[in-house]
Scaffold this active site. Structure first.
Site, PDB file in Angstrom:
ATOM      1  N   ALA A  69       0.808  -1.229   0.000  1.00 26.30           N
ATOM      2  CA  ALA A  69       0.000   0.000   0.000  1.00 26.30           C
ATOM      3  C   ALA A  69       0.839   1.276   0.000  1.00 26.30           C
ATOM      4  O   ALA A  69       0.295   2.365  -0.196  1.00 26.30           O
ATOM      5  CB  ALA A  69      -0.934  -0.009   1.211  1.00 26.30           C
ATOM      6  N   GLY A  78       5.048   3.324  -0.186  1.00 28.03           N
ATOM      7  CA  GLY A  78       6.492   3.362  -0.368  1.00 28.03           C
ATOM      8  C   GLY A  78       7.038   2.418  -1.439  1.00 28.03           C
ATOM      9  O   GLY A  78       6.515   2.335  -2.552  1.00 28.03           O
ATOM     10  N   GLY A 125       7.108  -3.364   6.502  1.00 24.28           N
ATOM     11  CA  GLY A 125       8.080  -3.168   7.573  1.00 24.28           C
ATOM     12  C   GLY A 125       7.818  -1.881   8.311  1.00 24.28           C
ATOM     13  O   GLY A 125       7.128  -0.989   7.816  1.00 24.28           O
ATOM     14  N   TYR A 134      15.024  -2.585  15.459  1.00 26.82           N
ATOM     15  CA  TYR A 134      15.059  -2.438  13.995  1.00 26.82           C
ATOM     16  C   TYR A 134      16.357  -3.049  13.446  1.00 26.82           C
ATOM     17  O   TYR A 134      16.318  -3.892  12.543  1.00 26.82           O
ATOM     18  CB  TYR A 134      14.965  -0.954  13.612  1.00 26.82           C
ATOM     19  N   LYS A 165      16.553  -6.499  11.079  1.00 24.96           N
ATOM     20  CA  LYS A 165      17.090  -6.497   9.709  1.00 24.96           C
ATOM     21  C   LYS A 165      18.306  -7.433   9.586  1.00 24.96           C
ATOM     22  O   LYS A 165      18.469  -8.109   8.568  1.00 24.96           O
ATOM     23  CB  LYS A 165      17.459  -5.063   9.284  1.00 24.96           C
TER      24      LYS A 165
END
Ligand code: NAD
Length: 290
Positions: free
Chosen positions: A10, A12, A71, A157, A161
């Site tokens: 939805a 970026g 994310g 975060y 990752k």
């Protein structure tokens, strides 16, 4: 033309990937918390289960590829570290576990996972948190991040990752993935102008920190440029790409880590290297017998 699942469709970079795939004539099944073909909250086990099942049903059990772009960024907030761990790590590995047979059924499927250049440029991310995420134990990961207090989401975060990227590299080369014809790779963007970055830039202290971060070519990346890389990694050009992490970050990783990789295997690690050679030969023998 293929059928592709895209999470984070939805907004970026996910939305930019959808735009390019649809323009090329592919069928896309978008997954997001709102405004998507499959609406699901990837921060909960139920949401991940629903997302995985609904995509398989819509795809008819065959997926030519998947892009895992949903994310959360390292913004502050009380429950934020948990949400980051759930969405950025479990929201990828659990979906890919469920989709693997459908990807194998396509025979030349490609998967692109969104990593980040935080994996190599964020200092002091605790290894224990990364290990806990690889064990899929979110409470344990959060336990090892507690000492960071308000900064816990930032390190959650980084840990999410690193964990998901390590998972990609470990899984990509196995018989279940490489051996099943699935090419599994990661893309590691730097700061890209998306709503996620805009949210961080809206906080003056965060904006100052982000703007001060070394980016040798300067400025921010464009979501559509990143989408072009992803589409290349979904194409036949990626047939020989396996377990790679493609950094598209304006040079920040090279600025900090130029001497860290590539690097020859040091003498101390020679044993481990030779053990991996042996394991590969054994795996090939098993494959030949099957
Ligand atoms: P974005 O915020 O524009 O898009 C992320 C999408 O994920 C949104 O549509 C959002 O609704 C969805 N999402 C978030 N939580 C969800 C949940 N619980 N369930 C379902 N969907 C959920 O962000 P973006 O910048 O396009 O980020 C895409 C990926 O790239 C993310 O994994 C992000 O960590 C990574 N990344 C972004 C940057 C950057 O600077 N923008 C840098 C490095 C890595």
């Amino acid at each position: 033309m293929g059928t592709y699942a895209v999470t984070g469709s939805a907004s970026g970079m996910g939305a930019a990937v959808v735009g390019r795939l649809v323009a090329d004539g592919h069928t896309v099944i978008g997954v997001d918390i709102e405004e998507a073909d499959v609406v699901a909250d990837l921060s909960t086990p139920d949401g991940r289960h629903t997302a995985a099942a609904a995509v398989l049903e819509r795809a008819g059990g065959v997926l030519d590829g998947a892009v895992l772009a949903a994310g959360l960024g390292p913004a502050p907030g009380p429950d934020r570290a948990r949400l980051i761990a759930e969405v950025n790590h479990l929201g990828i590995v659990e979906l890919l576990d469920a989709w693997r047979p459908a990807l194998a059924a396509a025979e030349r499927a490609k998967v692109v996972v969104f990593s980040s250049n935080a994996t190599t440029t964020m200092p002091m991310v605790p290894r224990r948190a990364v290990r806990a995420l690889l064990e899929r134990d979110v409470p344990k990961a959060l336990g090892s991040l507690r000492r960071f207090g308000r900064m816990a989401p930032t390190f959650a975060y980084g840990a999410s990752k690193i964990a998901v990227t390590e998972w990609v590299r470990r899984a990509a080369v196995t018989p279940e993935w490489a051996g099943a014809g699935i090419r599994l790779n990661a893309i590691a963007p730097g700061a890209i102008r998306t709503p996620l970055l805009e949210q961080q830039l809206a906080t003056p202290a965060e904006a100052k920190r982000i703007r001060a971060f070394p980016v040798p070519i300067g400025g921010f990346g464009d979501p559509d440029q990143l989408a072009a890389w992803v589409v290349l990694m979904l194409s036949d050009a990626a047939d020989f790409l396996c377990g790679s992490v493609v950094f598209v970050d304006g040079g920040s990783d090279a600025w900090f880590r130029a001497g860290d990789w590539p690097r020859a295997v040091p003498a101390l690690r020679l044993r481990g290297y030779l053990r991996r050679m042996k394991e590969f030969r054994a795996q090939r023998r098993v494959g030949a017998r099957a």
